[in-house]
Design a protein around this motif. Structure first.
Motif, PDB file in Angstrom:
ATOM      1  N   GLY A 180       0.768  -1.234   0.000  1.00  0.00           N
ATOM      2  CA  GLY A 180       0.000   0.000   0.000  1.00  0.00           C
ATOM      3  C   GLY A 180       0.798   1.282   0.000  1.00  0.00           C
ATOM      4  N   VAL A 181       2.066   1.256  -0.363  1.00  0.00           N
ATOM      5  CA  VAL A 181       2.886   2.462  -0.420  1.00  0.00           C
ATOM      6  C   VAL A 181       2.815   3.053  -1.828  1.00  0.00           C
ATOM      7  CG1 VAL A 181       5.207   3.414  -0.209  1.00  0.00           C
ATOM      8  CG2 VAL A 181       4.426   1.648   1.382  1.00  0.00           C
ATOM      9  N   THR A 182       2.497   4.347  -1.912  1.00  0.00           N
ATOM     10  CA  THR A 182       2.377   5.033  -3.195  1.00  0.00           C
ATOM     11  C   THR A 182       3.243   6.281  -3.186  1.00  0.00           C
ATOM     12  OG1 THR A 182       0.095   4.260  -3.515  1.00  0.00           O
ATOM     13  CG2 THR A 182       0.798   6.172  -4.797  1.00  0.00           C
ATOM     14  N   LEU A 183       3.972   6.486  -4.269  1.00  0.00           N
ATOM     15  CA  LEU A 183       4.732   7.713  -4.459  1.00  0.00           C
ATOM     16  C   LEU A 183       4.140   8.474  -5.635  1.00  0.00           C
ATOM     17  CD1 LEU A 183       8.440   6.515  -4.020  1.00  0.00           C
ATOM     18  CD2 LEU A 183       7.056   7.805  -2.395  1.00  0.00           C
ATOM     19  N   GLU A 184       3.986   9.774  -5.473  1.00  0.00           N
ATOM     20  CA  GLU A 184       3.461  10.617  -6.533  1.00  0.00           C
ATOM     21  C   GLU A 184       4.397  11.790  -6.772  1.00  0.00           C
ATOM     22  OE1 GLU A 184      -0.403  12.105  -5.764  1.00  0.00           O
ATOM     23  OE2 GLU A 184      -1.371  10.143  -5.687  1.00  0.00           O
ATOM     24  N   ALA A 185       4.409  12.263  -7.995  1.00  0.00           N
ATOM     25  CA  ALA A 185       5.123  13.486  -8.344  1.00  0.00           C
ATOM     26  C   ALA A 185       4.264  14.239  -9.349  1.00  0.00           C
ATOM     27  CB  ALA A 185       6.491  13.183  -8.937  1.00  0.00           C
ATOM     28  N   GLY A 186       4.138  15.542  -9.141  1.00  0.00           N
ATOM     29  CA  GLY A 186       3.280  16.328 -10.012  1.00  0.00           C
ATOM     30  C   GLY A 186       3.881  17.683 -10.323  1.00  0.00           C
ATOM     31  N   ALA A 187       3.429  18.272 -11.405  1.00  0.00           N
ATOM     32  CA  ALA A 187       3.872  19.613 -11.800  1.00  0.00           C
ATOM     33  C   ALA A 187       2.716  20.310 -12.496  1.00  0.00           C
ATOM     34  CB  ALA A 187       5.089  19.541 -12.716  1.00  0.00           C
ATOM     35  N   GLU A 188       2.647  21.625 -12.325  1.00  0.00           N
ATOM     36  CA  GLU A 188       1.599  22.412 -12.966  1.00  0.00           C
ATOM     37  C   GLU A 188       2.151  23.781 -13.327  1.00  0.00           C
ATOM     38  OE1 GLU A 188      -2.901  24.124 -11.973  1.00  0.00           O
ATOM     39  OE2 GLU A 188      -2.104  22.382 -10.902  1.00  0.00           O
ATOM     40  N   TYR A 189       1.779  24.281 -14.502  1.00  0.00           N
ATOM     41  CA  TYR A 189       2.200  25.608 -14.957  1.00  0.00           C
ATOM     42  C   TYR A 189       0.954  26.464 -15.106  1.00  0.00           C
ATOM     43  CZ  TYR A 189       4.637  29.255 -17.538  1.00  0.00           C
ATOM     44  OH  TYR A 189       5.182  30.449 -17.923  1.00  0.00           O
ATOM     45  N   TYR A 190       1.044  27.706 -14.632  1.00  0.00           N
ATOM     46  CA  TYR A 190      -0.121  28.600 -14.537  1.00  0.00           C
ATOM     47  C   TYR A 190       0.232  29.938 -15.172  1.00  0.00           C
ATOM     48  CZ  TYR A 190      -3.332  31.802 -12.005  1.00  0.00           C
ATOM     49  OH  TYR A 190      -4.242  32.759 -11.652  1.00  0.00           O
ATOM     50  N   THR A 191      -0.688  30.485 -15.967  1.00  0.00           N
ATOM     51  CA  THR A 191      -0.488  31.817 -16.521  1.00  0.00           C
ATOM     52  C   THR A 191      -1.707  32.677 -16.230  1.00  0.00           C
ATOM     53  OG1 THR A 191       0.076  33.066 -18.521  1.00  0.00           O
ATOM     54  CG2 THR A 191      -1.373  31.166 -18.796  1.00  0.00           C
ATOM     55  N   HIS A 192      -1.451  33.889 -15.739  1.00  0.00           N
ATOM     56  CA  HIS A 192      -2.485  34.844 -15.323  1.00  0.00           C
ATOM     57  C   HIS A 192      -2.375  36.047 -16.251  1.00  0.00           C
ATOM     58  CE1 HIS A 192      -4.453  37.478 -12.101  1.00  0.00           C
ATOM     59  NE2 HIS A 192      -3.947  38.361 -12.945  1.00  0.00           N
ATOM     60  N   ALA A 193      -3.495  36.410 -16.912  1.00  0.00           N
ATOM     61  CA  ALA A 193      -3.449  37.529 -17.853  1.00  0.00           C
ATOM     62  C   ALA A 193      -4.829  38.151 -17.985  1.00  0.00           C
ATOM     63  CB  ALA A 193      -2.948  37.065 -19.226  1.00  0.00           C
ATOM     64  N   GLY A 194      -4.864  39.463 -18.052  1.00  0.00           N
ATOM     65  CA  GLY A 194      -6.125  40.146 -18.281  1.00  0.00           C
ATOM     66  C   GLY A 194      -6.732  39.784 -19.625  1.00  0.00           C
ATOM     67  N   SER A 195      -5.899  39.519 -20.618  1.00  0.00           N
ATOM     68  CA  SER A 195      -6.393  39.199 -21.956  1.00  0.00           C
ATOM     69  C   SER A 195      -7.073  37.838 -22.017  1.00  0.00           C
ATOM     70  CB  SER A 195      -5.235  39.240 -22.956  1.00  0.00           C
ATOM     71  OG  SER A 195      -4.232  38.296 -22.603  1.00  0.00           O
ATOM     72  N   LEU A 196      -6.890  36.996 -21.007  1.00  0.00           N
ATOM     73  CA  LEU A 196      -7.519  35.676 -20.994  1.00  0.00           C
ATOM     74  C   LEU A 196      -8.937  35.711 -20.429  1.00  0.00           C
ATOM     75  CD1 LEU A 196      -4.557  33.398 -19.800  1.00  0.00           C
ATOM     76  CD2 LEU A 196      -5.564  33.521 -22.090  1.00  0.00           C
ATOM     77  N   TYR A 234       1.428  37.581 -15.129  1.00  0.00           N
ATOM     78  CA  TYR A 234       2.556  36.833 -14.579  1.00  0.00           C
ATOM     79  C   TYR A 234       2.298  35.344 -14.768  1.00  0.00           C
ATOM     80  CZ  TYR A 234      -0.275  35.692 -10.453  1.00  0.00           C
ATOM     81  OH  TYR A 234      -1.252  35.232  -9.618  1.00  0.00           O
ATOM     82  N   ASN A 235       3.351  34.559 -14.608  1.00  0.00           N
ATOM     83  CA  ASN A 235       3.258  33.107 -14.685  1.00  0.00           C
ATOM     84  C   ASN A 235       3.766  32.511 -13.377  1.00  0.00           C
ATOM     85  OD1 ASN A 235       2.488  33.235 -17.488  1.00  0.00           O
ATOM     86  ND2 ASN A 235       4.643  33.621 -17.967  1.00  0.00           N
ATOM     87  N   SER A 236       3.434  31.271 -13.159  1.00  0.00           N
ATOM     88  CA  SER A 236       3.947  30.567 -11.984  1.00  0.00           C
ATOM     89  C   SER A 236       3.985  29.079 -12.290  1.00  0.00           C
ATOM     90  CB  SER A 236       3.070  30.832 -10.757  1.00  0.00           C
ATOM     91  OG  SER A 236       1.772  30.277 -10.929  1.00  0.00           O
ATOM     92  N   TYR A 237       4.713  28.351 -11.473  1.00  0.00           N
ATOM     93  CA  TYR A 237       4.695  26.892 -11.585  1.00  0.00           C
ATOM     94  C   TYR A 237       4.705  26.275 -10.199  1.00  0.00           C
ATOM     95  CZ  TYR A 237       9.712  26.654 -10.504  1.00  0.00           C
ATOM     96  OH  TYR A 237      10.940  26.743  -9.896  1.00  0.00           O
TER      97      TYR A 237
END
Length: 881
Positions: free
Chosen positions: A489-505, A518-521
């Motif tokens: 029952g041992v689980t390892l996870e790894a994740g990544a996410e990229y985010y972009t914030h813009a008035g034009s969106l 601005y952007n972030s990850y």
């Protein structure tokens, strides 16, 4: 219920996000997550900032267990450490909030400008560098401010009871920061209908929050204008107040939130599930951000000509004291039988009476790829309208200050010699100065000046904020999570996410300008242990008890590291270790308490001593990952997460300080110092040297990798580079360290004992910041007695020697007290420890062990001048299989 339908139901319980849950959701589970978040630099329209962007280190520990067949308990602990620059205001570039004009931004925000220019249409003007002419410039930028590292901690629990078709959960918790505390409780119920194909969910929640923010003393001269008789309390909330305390400007406010949510979950068939819900939340009280200001230009309308001048100041934002929020959500989950996958789609609509309407679309795909691997790609889109009171900055058609007049329109004068005595004066028809009774007074004695009054606050909007989070914008993010489920029952996870914030969106356009883009990850790693799968076979039970009894009669005291090896090839152990240390009270020189005067005379190596620490706390969380490739070798990996805080005071009788030194002294003594983040990472190999029924000896060879920061700095203050934080507040050693040890353990019947010699040798003369901590030698011995089959108690003695620091910081470092000198680190320490260890020998949680130990200082013999130690707590959890 079929396997696919079970997987579908489990998948429906896991909302997509940064921390996705695998399809195989466990009823009983322990998990530990580490996450890292970083934003990109802000666009300051050509101004260079030496502020680093916001970064956040997060740690989340969770557990849920069954107390009985019907009773469940869950507990979560979360800790975030953040630092970096964040916008506190928005203004035209011509206001020079980031100190534009050849000056590198970074010292302090600049929220006051006595010469802001506008045309008749109130467009901002700036001087063209080539022609010298005034030209319109509508470019906006954020005004940035940076803070020293800050820590948020949250703990919450949930206790649930299940009947055949009904369940009820009650929970609560607390979230604490230096300037904010929130306490909350909730009640939730579920009713299963239609042979559990339909579920109705109802929840209620209440939150009570207190803000107690120390307003930045670098900007309070702009937002706290007592010289004009105007204080920010006149423009903030009825549910808050501002006071002066110990040299600080303190804003306090209270907020209350009531919420309810109702949802329906319907299993459509073996391959599909639908959820729908609605929630309502009502908030009252102080809801503004005490660190956000609105740049406001005051322009006297009596001016003539085509160019108008004004004065810009920062006003603390003002938000409504009531907010009603509604959220409607719809979720569809589809199991794809041919691929054994699950597709999730979510839509949420949020709206409130502040004028914000927001849409959220989320989708992810949970795909097993064989051999217990799962991959989950996801995408999310968010769009919101601006709040009704959002404004990047304001222009008010009135002077910042004006001459006061009485009810008859007569100018009022006060004495320049004594302006606060309450006496007022006027001019008669002959321009003589007269008092309130009409008597002529001697102007030479009074030295009259016009009394001024501040601007008329009623001419400002009722509410205003330039917080970009209340603006109109859109955000698009995408990410992926990969998980691997191992045995037991041992689980390892790894994740990544990229985010972009813009008035034009923003949907439909019309969002905030590109200056706010601005952007972030985000990245994370998760360790999960399915406790419901830990029930061992009879042979496994004997093996687990062997680990507890045969090697060392129960685990060694919780404060002892590297105390045991795994029993045989292929064994694995996972665990978590928490350590807390605290210092307070007297300052020691050697083993003796010393007075403030003694510290002033001798504590700073011949330099002036101004301050001394009053308290320091250290929290460390470590993850233990152990694997035995052979019967005689155990490998271990130990990442660490650290946070510390320190308070200081001014020494009685401290010498006079320069203006710059006094600014630093105020900054250091009025604020708690905080640091936190990833510590150093340990890698170890334990080798069996001698192993008999009673006596066991093993050696450990280890390396500590310098993954902890050693360049943590104070935020700049009063346009002064505050430099590095104290040596002891850095997060690691900054050097590669060799960490050997040799451990002996023995046991007979109910008794067990052990001893260990260990050391830390710095393999480098200095780290990247210019110094190296001293080497460490430690010896310890303990004895324990088994009180019950599953419980033992221990007593331990410890002797530690640590050398002083070599070298010193190679950048700006302001030495204000003994804690800032390398000679005041290290020493010789004697401690005695008292501990208990518990082991679960059978049942659902079989194989788990818990340990606690309190280490009490007996004697200190310190180098230099140091704050005395009060004690240390160690707590461990582990599971071996």
């Amino acid at each position: 219920m079929s396997t696919s339908l079970q997987a579908l139901t489990a998948a429906a319980l896991s909302l997509p996000g940064l921390i996705p849950t695998p399809v195989h959701a466990a009823e009983e589970e322990a998990s530990l997550l580490y996450g890292y978040y970083e934003e990109s630099s802000r666009n300051l329209a050509g101004v260079n900032s030496r502020f680093n962007p916001i970064v956040v280190d997060s740690l989340l520990g969770s557990s849920k267990i069954k107390l009985s067949d019907r009773v469940k308990f869950a507990f979560n602990y979360a800790q975030d450490v953040w630092s970096g620059a964040t916008p506190i205001a928005t203004a035209p570039l011509s206001f020079k909030g980031n100190r534009e004009g050849g000056v590198i931004s970074g010292a302090t925000p600049f929220l006051q400008n006595n010469n802001v220019l506008f045309d008749r249409q109130l467009n901002p003007l700036k001087q063209d560098a080539l022609t010298g002419q005034l030209v319109k410039d509508t470019q906006l930028v954020h005004t940035l401010s940076a803070a020293s590292p800050e820590v948020r901690r949250q703990g919450d629990f949930k206790l649930g009871y299940e009947w055949n078709e009904v369940s009820l959960d009650v929970g609560g918790g607390i979230s604490v920061e230096n300037d904010y505390e929130s306490r909350f409780g909730n009640l939730a119920g579920r009713w299963d209908l239609n042979q559990k194909l339909t579920s109705l969910n109802l929840g209620l929640s209440y939150t009570n929050s207190d803000t107690h923010a120390i307003l930045d003393h670098d900007v309070t001269p702009y937002i706290w204008n007592t010289s004009g008789g105007y204080e920010v309390r006149n423009i903030i909330s009825n549910n808050s107040q501002i006071t002066k305390t110990g040299g600080n400007t303190l804003l306090q406010g209270n907020r209350q939130d009531w919420g309810t949510a109702f949802g329906v979950t319907q299993i459509l068939n073996e391959g599909a599930l639908l959820e729908a819900g609605v929630s309502y939340n009502r908030s009252t009280g102080y809801m503004a951000n005490p660190y956000k200001t609105v740049e406001t230009a005051f322009v006297d309308p009596s001016q003539t000509g085509d160019v108008l001048s004004g004065v810009a100041i920062g006003l603390l934002e003002k938000r409504p004291e009531e907010r009603n929020q509604w959220t409607e959500n719809l979720r569809y989950v589809q199991h794809i039988a041919g691929l054994d996958a699950a597709f999730h789609f979510d839509y949420r609509f949020f709206h409130d009476d502040w004028g914000i309407n927001a849409h959220t679309f989320e989708a992810d795909w949970v795909q097993p790829i064989g051999n217990n691997w799962t991959i989950t790609p996801k995408v999310r889109y968010y769009s919101q309208d601006a709040a009704d009171f959002y404004t990047p900055f304001m222009v008010s058609n009135q002077a910042l200050n004006k001459n006061a007049v009485d009810a008859n329109g007569r100018p009022i004068y006060v004495s320049a010699n004594n302006p606060n005595n309450g006496q007022v004066y006027f001019r008669d028809a002959d321009f003589n100065l007269i008092d309130a009774n009409g008597r002529i007074v001697d102007e030479n004695a009074i030295n009259p000046v016009n009394k001024t009054v501040p601007f008329d606050g009623s001419k400002l909007p009722a509410n205003y904020s330039s917080d970009h989070r209340l603006s109109g914008f859109g955000a698009l993010s995408g990410g992926i999570t990969v998980s691997k489920r191992f045995a037991k029952g041992v689980t390892l996870e790894a994740g990544a996410e990229y985010y972009t914030h813009a008035g034009s969106l923003k949907l439909g356009g019309g969002g905030e300008g590109s200056y706010a883009d601005y952007n972030s990850y985000m990245v994370n790693a998760v360790l999960k242990v399915d406790l419901s799968s830990l029930s061992l076979s009879s042979a496994g039970s004997k093996h687990a008890e062997h680990l507890f009894h045969n090697h060392h009669g129960g685990h060694a005291p919780a404060g002892v590291m590297f105390d045991h090896m795994l029993d045989k090839s292929g064994d694995i152990m996972v665990g978590a270790r928490y350590m807390y240390g605290t210092q307070s009270g007297n300052i020691l020189q050697g083993s003796n308490s010393v007075s403030d005067q003694a510290i002033i005379n001798n504590g700073c190596n011949g330099s002036p001593c101004f301050t001394t620490p009053t308290g320091m706390n250290m929290n460390m969380i470590m993850v233990d990952l152990m694997y035995a490739p052979t019967d005689s070798l155990t490998l271990m990996l130990m990442p660490q997460f650290v946070d510390m805080n320190m308070t200081t005071r001014v020494l009685d009788g401290a010498p006079s300080a320069t203006v710059e030194q006094q600014a630093l002294i105020n900054h250091h003594t009025l604020h708690e110092h905080t640091t936190g983040g990833i510590g150093d990472t340990g890698m170890y190999a334990m080798v069996k040297l001698f192993d008999q029924t009673i006596h066991h000896v093993h050696g450990t060879l280890g390396l500590s990798a310098p993954t902890g920061d050693v360049d943590v700095k104070f935020r700049d203050t009063h346009r002064i580079d505050a430099g590095f934080q104290h040596y002891g507040m850095q997060l690691g050693s900054g050097t590669w360290d060799f960490k050997p040890s040799i451990t002996y353990t023995g046991n007979i019947d109910q008794y067990s004992w052990g001893a260990q010699l260990s050391g830390t040798v710095r393999l480098e003369d200095k780290n990247k910041s210019g110094f190296a901590f001293g080497d460490i030698f430690q010896s310890t011995a303990w004895g324990s007695y088994k009180l019950l089959n599953w419980l033992s108690a221990s007593v331990r003695g410890v002797y530690t020697v640590q050398g002083s620091i070599k070298g010193e910081f190679n950048g700006t470092f302001n030495k204000l007290g003994p804690v800032d000198y390398p000679s005041s680190y290290g020493g010789r320490y004697w401690d005695v420890g008292f501990g208990v260890n518990a082991f679960v020998p059978s049942g659902d949680l079989q194989g788990n062990s818990l340990g606690f130990e309190w280490l009490q200082p007996v004697s200190d013999d310190v180098n230099g001048y140091q704050l005395q130690r009060e004690g240390a707590l160690s707590a461990t959890w582990s599971y071996a299989f």
